[in-house]
Design a protein around this motif. Structure first.
Motif, PDB file in Angstrom:
ATOM      1  N   ALA A  28       0.673  -1.467   0.078  1.00  0.00           N
ATOM      2  CA  ALA A  28      -0.146   0.356  -0.320  1.00  0.00           C
ATOM      3  C   ALA A  28       0.633   1.222   0.214  1.00  0.00           C
ATOM      4  N   ARG A  29       1.759   1.478   0.567  1.00  0.00           N
ATOM      5  CA  ARG A  29       2.154   2.360   0.632  1.00  0.00           C
ATOM      6  C   ARG A  29       3.384   2.480  -0.294  1.00  0.00           C
ATOM      7  N   LEU A  30       3.494   1.760  -0.719  1.00  0.00           N
ATOM      8  CA  LEU A  30       4.920   0.982  -2.104  1.00  0.00           C
ATOM      9  C   LEU A  30       3.476   2.260  -3.087  1.00  0.00           C
ATOM     10  N   ALA A  31       2.735   1.477  -3.384  1.00  0.00           N
ATOM     11  CA  ALA A  31       1.636   2.198  -4.294  1.00  0.00           C
ATOM     12  C   ALA A  31       1.297   3.831  -4.182  1.00  0.00           C
ATOM     13  N   GLN A  32       0.554   4.039  -2.751  1.00  0.00           N
ATOM     14  CA  GLN A  32       1.096   5.371  -2.577  1.00  0.00           C
ATOM     15  C   GLN A  32       1.819   6.768  -3.151  1.00  0.00           C
ATOM     16  N   ASP A  33       3.767   5.751  -2.692  1.00  0.00           N
ATOM     17  CA  ASP A  33       4.028   6.980  -2.612  1.00  0.00           C
ATOM     18  C   ASP A  33       4.976   6.868  -3.861  1.00  0.00           C
ATOM     19  N   SER A  34       4.147   6.205  -5.335  1.00  0.00           N
ATOM     20  CA  SER A  34       5.645   6.213  -5.697  1.00  0.00           C
ATOM     21  C   SER A  34       6.389   6.971  -7.048  1.00  0.00           C
ATOM     22  N   GLU A  35       4.544   7.667  -6.885  1.00  0.00           N
ATOM     23  CA  GLU A  35       5.247   9.396  -8.047  1.00  0.00           C
ATOM     24  C   GLU A  35       5.689  10.470  -7.239  1.00  0.00           C
ATOM     25  N   THR A  36       5.787  10.386  -5.926  1.00  0.00           N
ATOM     26  CA  THR A  36       6.273  11.081  -5.192  1.00  0.00           C
ATOM     27  C   THR A  36       7.489  10.503  -4.932  1.00  0.00           C
ATOM     28  N   PHE A  37       8.306   9.731  -4.748  1.00  0.00           N
ATOM     29  CA  PHE A  37       9.988   9.489  -4.600  1.00  0.00           C
ATOM     30  C   PHE A  37      10.202   8.806  -5.842  1.00  0.00           C
ATOM     31  N   GLY A  38       9.451   8.740  -7.153  1.00  0.00           N
ATOM     32  CA  GLY A  38      10.089   8.103  -8.189  1.00  0.00           C
ATOM     33  C   GLY A  38      10.148   6.493  -8.162  1.00  0.00           C
ATOM     34  N   LEU A  39       9.329   6.053  -7.343  1.00  0.00           N
ATOM     35  CA  LEU A  39       9.975   4.731  -6.668  1.00  0.00           C
ATOM     36  C   LEU A  39       8.994   3.753  -8.509  1.00  0.00           C
TER      37      LEU A  39
END
Length: 211
Positions: A28-39
């Protein structure tokens, strides 16, 4: 959360067992933060469980308990965090040079309570530790370059194993890396397919062990 976020497949519980809640929280964190942190790119979210989280966790089949594992170029924590969740009796060190990604990794490790994970913000060649039994990498570099980066991290261990997640070019990369493999004293690489009959997307791993 992104509407295209992949729903949890049935095999997730089989792969993660009693650690499934931590795997869910990480995904869930990976999906939520992917765009913000370029993941991860947005096109990867529909396959986040199968292609990234479960695919990474499959590597623990090749990791004995009590191993010291380094994940080089960890980025989004792949494969290191899924492996650490699925293998709580081994210790994982995530090595990531980019500050924002290293900071994100540390926050996620703290929030999930992963006591078997450390985060180091550094390039692989800057890390002074040489006692890792196993070194992993995913989407970092071709095998020949990986050997140069990863081998020093294992010099102080008796086990000295490299696990490189690769794709269909694995045989070609092994052929290109053969001179370096011979110079470094490694045995013949194995191409191992993990997850057959268990997961929708298997993992192709090149395993190299010091002779």
């Amino acid at each position: 959360m992104n509407l295209e976020f992949e729903q949890e497949p049935g095999e997730a519980a089989l792969v993660f067992g009693d650690q499934i809640d931590k795997a869910r929280a990480y995904t869930a964190r990976l999906a939520q933060d992917s765009e913000t942190f370029g993941l991860l790119g947005p096109r990867e979210l529909p396959r986040i469980w199968s292609r990234h989280v479960i695919n990474s966790a499959l590597l623990v089949e090749l990791v004995p308990n009590e191993s010291l594992v380094a994940d080089v170029g960890s980025g989004a924590g792949l494969p290191g965090i899924p492996m650490a969740i699925a293998k709580p009796k081994s210790h994982f060190t995530l090595i990531e040079p980019m500050e924002r990604r290293a900071t994100w990794l540390q926050t996620v490790v703290d929030d999930l309570g992963l006591r078997n994970v450390d985060v180091i913000r550094a390039r692989a060649e800057e890390v002074q530790r040489t006692d890792f039994d196993i070194v992993t990498a995913r989407a970092v570099a071709a095998l020949d370059k990986l050997l140069k980066l990863l081998t020093p991290l294992t010099r102080g261990s008796q086990h000295r194993t490299i696990l490189a997640l690769k794709g269909s070019r694995a045989p070609e990369e092994i052929s290109e890396a053969r001179p370096r493999l011979q110079r470094l004293g490694f045995g013949e690489p194995e191409i191992i397919t993990l997850g057959l009959g268990i997961t929708s997307e298997t993992a192709t791993v090149v395993r190299i062990i010091l002779q």
